[in-house]
Design a protein around this motif. Structure first.
Motif, mmCIF file in Angstrom:
data_model
loop_
_atom_site.group_PDB
_atom_site.id
_atom_site.type_symbol
_atom_site.label_atom_id
_atom_site.label_comp_id
_atom_site.label_asym_id
_atom_site.label_seq_id
_atom_site.Cartn_x
_atom_site.Cartn_y
_atom_site.Cartn_z
ATOM 1 N N LEU A 1 0.840 -1.202 0.000
ATOM 2 C CA LEU A 1 0.000 0.000 0.000
ATOM 3 C C LEU A 1 0.870 1.244 0.000
ATOM 4 C CD1 LEU A 1 -2.971 1.193 1.945
ATOM 5 C CD2 LEU A 1 -0.770 2.176 2.589
ATOM 6 N N VAL B 1 5.203 -1.074 2.553
ATOM 7 C CA VAL B 1 4.808 0.275 2.153
ATOM 8 C C VAL B 1 5.925 0.838 1.276
ATOM 9 C CG1 VAL B 1 4.113 2.564 2.964
ATOM 10 C CG2 VAL B 1 3.579 0.551 4.351
ATOM 11 N N LYS C 1 16.117 17.918 -1.933
ATOM 12 C CA LYS C 1 15.301 16.874 -2.570
ATOM 13 C C LYS C 1 14.506 17.462 -3.737
ATOM 14 C CE LYS C 1 11.309 15.671 -1.033
ATOM 15 N NZ LYS C 1 10.115 15.235 -0.304
ATOM 16 N N MET C 2 14.375 16.708 -4.823
ATOM 17 C CA MET C 2 13.487 17.138 -5.911
ATOM 18 C C MET C 2 12.053 17.099 -5.368
ATOM 19 S SD MET C 2 12.836 15.551 -9.722
ATOM 20 C CE MET C 2 14.406 15.973 -10.422
ATOM 21 N N HIS D 1 8.128 8.390 8.552
ATOM 22 C CA HIS D 1 6.686 8.285 8.789
ATOM 23 C C HIS D 1 6.233 6.824 8.869
ATOM 24 C CE1 HIS D 1 5.979 12.590 7.085
ATOM 25 N NE2 HIS D 1 6.392 12.598 8.328
ATOM 26 N N ALA E 1 -3.574 10.957 -1.942
ATOM 27 C CA ALA E 1 -3.697 11.392 -0.545
ATOM 28 C C ALA E 1 -4.196 12.835 -0.474
ATOM 29 C CB ALA E 1 -2.358 11.212 0.166
ATOM 30 N N VAL F 1 7.888 3.372 -0.492
ATOM 31 C CA VAL F 1 8.037 4.840 -0.464
ATOM 32 C C VAL F 1 9.487 5.210 -0.752
ATOM 33 C CG1 VAL F 1 6.167 5.426 1.150
ATOM 34 C CG2 VAL F 1 8.379 4.689 2.057
ATOM 35 N N GLY F 2 9.711 6.510 -0.991
ATOM 36 C CA GLY F 2 11.067 7.029 -1.094
ATOM 37 C C GLY F 2 11.648 7.227 0.298
ATOM 38 N N GLY G 1 10.965 12.307 -9.184
ATOM 39 C CA GLY G 1 11.270 11.804 -7.833
ATOM 40 C C GLY G 1 10.200 10.836 -7.371
ATOM 41 N N SER G 2 8.925 11.224 -7.496
ATOM 42 C CA SER G 2 7.872 10.305 -7.040
ATOM 43 C C SER G 2 7.840 9.056 -7.906
ATOM 44 C CB SER G 2 6.499 10.972 -6.959
ATOM 45 O OG SER G 2 6.300 11.910 -7.976
ATOM 46 N N ASP H 1 12.508 9.775 1.980
ATOM 47 C CA ASP H 1 11.991 10.841 2.850
ATOM 48 C C ASP H 1 10.766 10.420 3.659
ATOM 49 O OD1 ASP H 1 10.584 10.732 0.366
ATOM 50 O OD2 ASP H 1 9.681 12.661 0.810
ATOM 51 N N TYR I 1 -0.254 14.930 10.997
ATOM 52 C CA TYR I 1 -0.195 14.234 9.705
ATOM 53 C C TYR I 1 0.305 12.778 9.808
ATOM 54 C CZ TYR I 1 2.157 13.933 5.045
ATOM 55 O OH TYR I 1 2.629 13.559 3.827
ATOM 56 N N ASP J 1 -3.874 5.510 7.270
ATOM 57 C CA ASP J 1 -3.932 5.124 5.847
ATOM 58 C C ASP J 1 -3.357 3.721 5.671
ATOM 59 O OD1 ASP J 1 -4.609 7.787 5.295
ATOM 60 O OD2 ASP J 1 -2.564 8.333 4.711
ATOM 61 N N PHE K 1 -3.400 5.089 -3.457
ATOM 62 C CA PHE K 1 -4.413 6.149 -3.393
ATOM 63 C C PHE K 1 -3.814 7.531 -3.608
ATOM 64 C CE2 PHE K 1 -3.350 7.675 0.859
ATOM 65 C CZ PHE K 1 -2.663 6.588 1.386
HETATM 66 P P1 TYM Z 1 4.715 12.578 -1.281
HETATM 67 O O1 TYM Z 1 3.446 12.922 -1.948
HETATM 68 O O2 TYM Z 1 5.568 13.710 -0.800
HETATM 69 O O3 TYM Z 1 5.624 11.706 -2.220
HETATM 70 C C1 TYM Z 1 5.098 10.548 -2.858
HETATM 71 C C2 TYM Z 1 6.106 9.429 -2.912
HETATM 72 O O4 TYM Z 1 7.218 9.796 -3.718
HETATM 73 C C3 TYM Z 1 8.415 9.713 -2.977
HETATM 74 N N1 TYM Z 1 9.264 10.839 -3.370
HETATM 75 C C4 TYM Z 1 10.539 10.740 -3.727
HETATM 76 N N2 TYM Z 1 11.344 9.667 -3.828
HETATM 77 C C5 TYM Z 1 12.609 9.895 -4.235
HETATM 78 N N3 TYM Z 1 13.093 11.131 -4.512
HETATM 79 C C6 TYM Z 1 12.322 12.219 -4.425
HETATM 80 N N4 TYM Z 1 12.799 13.417 -4.719
HETATM 81 C C7 TYM Z 1 10.970 12.051 -4.023
HETATM 82 N N5 TYM Z 1 9.926 12.904 -3.839
HETATM 83 C C8 TYM Z 1 8.884 12.140 -3.439
HETATM 84 C C9 TYM Z 1 7.996 9.809 -1.514
HETATM 85 O O5 TYM Z 1 8.936 9.220 -0.655
HETATM 86 C C10 TYM Z 1 6.686 9.078 -1.529
HETATM 87 O O6 TYM Z 1 6.880 7.686 -1.470
HETATM 88 N N6 TYM Z 1 3.018 11.270 3.205
HETATM 89 C C11 TYM Z 1 3.220 10.812 1.849
HETATM 90 C C12 TYM Z 1 1.949 10.369 1.184
HETATM 91 C C13 TYM Z 1 1.198 9.363 1.986
HETATM 92 C C14 TYM Z 1 1.524 7.994 2.140
HETATM 93 C C15 TYM Z 1 0.510 7.453 2.967
HETATM 94 C C16 TYM Z 1 2.558 7.195 1.655
HETATM 95 C C17 TYM Z 1 0.056 9.606 2.689
HETATM 96 N N7 TYM Z 1 -0.342 8.445 3.285
HETATM 97 C C18 TYM Z 1 0.530 6.098 3.340
HETATM 98 C C19 TYM Z 1 2.556 5.837 2.031
HETATM 99 C C20 TYM Z 1 1.569 5.314 2.864
HETATM 100 C C21 TYM Z 1 3.823 11.950 1.044
HETATM 101 O O7 TYM Z 1 3.683 13.093 1.394
HETATM 102 O O8 TYM Z 1 4.451 11.563 -0.091
#
Ligand code: TYM
Length: 340
Positions: free
Chosen positions: A14, A151, A202-203, A160, A49, A153-154, A26-27, A156, A135, A142, A47
């Motif tokens: 998820l 989970v 970070k980008m 969390h 968010a 994710v990147g 980045g994302s 950063d 948050y 979530d 999803f």
């Molecule tokens: P968000 O919206 O800032 O970023 C979305 C995802 O992209 C990754 N990411 C990056 N990875 C590498 N380099 C970068 N420059 C870069 N910028 C963004 C982030 O690590 C992330 O995986 N809080 C979360 C959203 C969220 C979420 C969740 C994620 C809400 N509920 C539950 C996982 C599970 C966020 O702000 O990501």
């Protein structure tokens, strides 16, 4: 197949992205690429968010548009809505409901240590609202509603996911095994893509410098231009070598190239040996253009098909609600709420 053996249940993945800006490279490299590469292997929930997005002021029409375009982006990256549950966070009220419960199990001290809170409060000094602070409890909700194993994710977001694990362990410690404890799933390369203009940052989709950030929907010529302008390092050797501390600009470009081509750093150093930055930067741009081209083309096609996207998010909300409400009912019962 032998009728008596049940197929083993798939593990659950998820993740979510805030539609507070357009999807970026980045994302894509930090998160979505991992999602789509594992979509067959796992039972996946992804999803938009939107509840998180309003911790920072949004233009309502832009938020609505980006939420839908983000869904098109997910599908274009290879997430088949027939096999993955794709939904809009605000369509599943259980997120906000469990978020409140977890607010009461998350400590002020823990939340105060979150680097993203510190960063965002610095950037939005006039709007340090309670939602920005709590948050991570909503993000824990979530995640925990769907009992995922991983989970993706990147880098950063790792902090969390860790606080989510701590809150889940605290809750389970009081009430028994209610939540599965999830693992963060972070890519080996591309976990932290840096800005092309300030490679020590970070980008980010909210970057104020348009040259620092590459968007998934950028046209090829725009991507090429951004990479040509990318800041490299002022060292004298001018050679392509991976050294993040000494050469953050070149090392960032190498990570992007590695993530797009699958080559390792040694192979990249050999490929550009003696060629210098002038040859390297456009090559990285080309690799990114070719990686994003099919995604952009498919997303552009899907964005025009509003009825299809609506059918996807409606079905996604229904599937997600079914699972989420099961967990929420269990939690409500455990904490002592009277069943309706
Ligand atoms: P968000 O919206 O800032 O970023 C979305 C995802 O992209 C990754 N990411 C990056 N990875 C590498 N380099 C970068 N420059 C870069 N910028 C963004 C982030 O690590 C992330 O995986 N809080 C979360 C959203 C969220 C979420 C969740 C994620 C809400 N509920 C539950 C996982 C599970 C966020 O702000 O990501």
């Amino acid at each position: 197949m032998d009728q008596t053996t049940k197929p083993e249940a798939k593990k659950v993945m998820l993740s979510g992205i805030q539609p507070s800006g357009d999807l970026t490279l980045g994302s894509y490299l930090g998160a979505i690429k991992n999602w789509s590469e594992r979509a067959e292997e796992f039972d996946c929930y992804y999803f938009m968010a939107d509840l998180h997005s309003i911790t920072v002021r949004q233009v309502p029409a832009d938020l609505r548009r980006r939420t839908i375009e983000q869904l098109a982006g997910y599908i274009a990256c290879g997430l088949d809505p027939e096999k993955n549950t794709l939904f809009i966070q605000s369509h599943v009220p259980a997120h906000a409901q469990l978020g409140w419960v977890l607010d009461c199990y998350t400590m002020f001290g823990e939340l105060s240590r979150m680097t993203q809170f510190k960063d965002k409060s610095r950037k939005n000094a006039e709007n340090i609202n309670a939602g920005l602070f709590t948050y991570p409890a909503l993000m824990a909700a979530d995640i925990l509603l769907y009992q995922p194993d991983y989970v993706p994710v990147g880098e950063d977001q790792k902090q969390h996911v860790e606080i989510c694990r701590d809150v889940a362990e605290r809750f389970n410690g009081i009430y028994g095994d209610v939540f599965k404890i999830p693992e963060p799933y972070i890519p080996k390369v591309g976990a932290r893509v840096m800005s092309l203009s300030t490679p020590t940052n970070k980008m980010s989709k909210s970057d104020t410098d348009p040259n620092g950030c590459v968007y998934m929907m950028d046209a090829p010529e725009v991507i090429a231009r951004k990479f040509k302008k990318a800041v490299t390092d002022s060292d004298t050797e001018r050679c392509v070598r991976y050294a993040p501390e000494e050469k953050p600009g070149v090392s960032n470009l190498m990570s992007i190239y590695a993530a797009c081509t699958g080559k390792d750093f040694a192979a990249i150093e050999a490929e550009f040996d003696g060629l210098g930055y002038g040859a390297f930067k456009p090559a990285v741009g080309d690799a990114v253009i070719e990686t994003l081209r099919p995604i952009r083309e498919e997303a552009q096609r899907l964005i025009k098909d509003k009825a299809y996207l609506e059918s996807v998010y409606r079905a996604g909300a229904e599937k997600a609600s079914y699972i989420a409400e099961k967990t929420l009912r269990k939690v409500y019962k455990k904490v002592g709420f009277v069943a309706r």
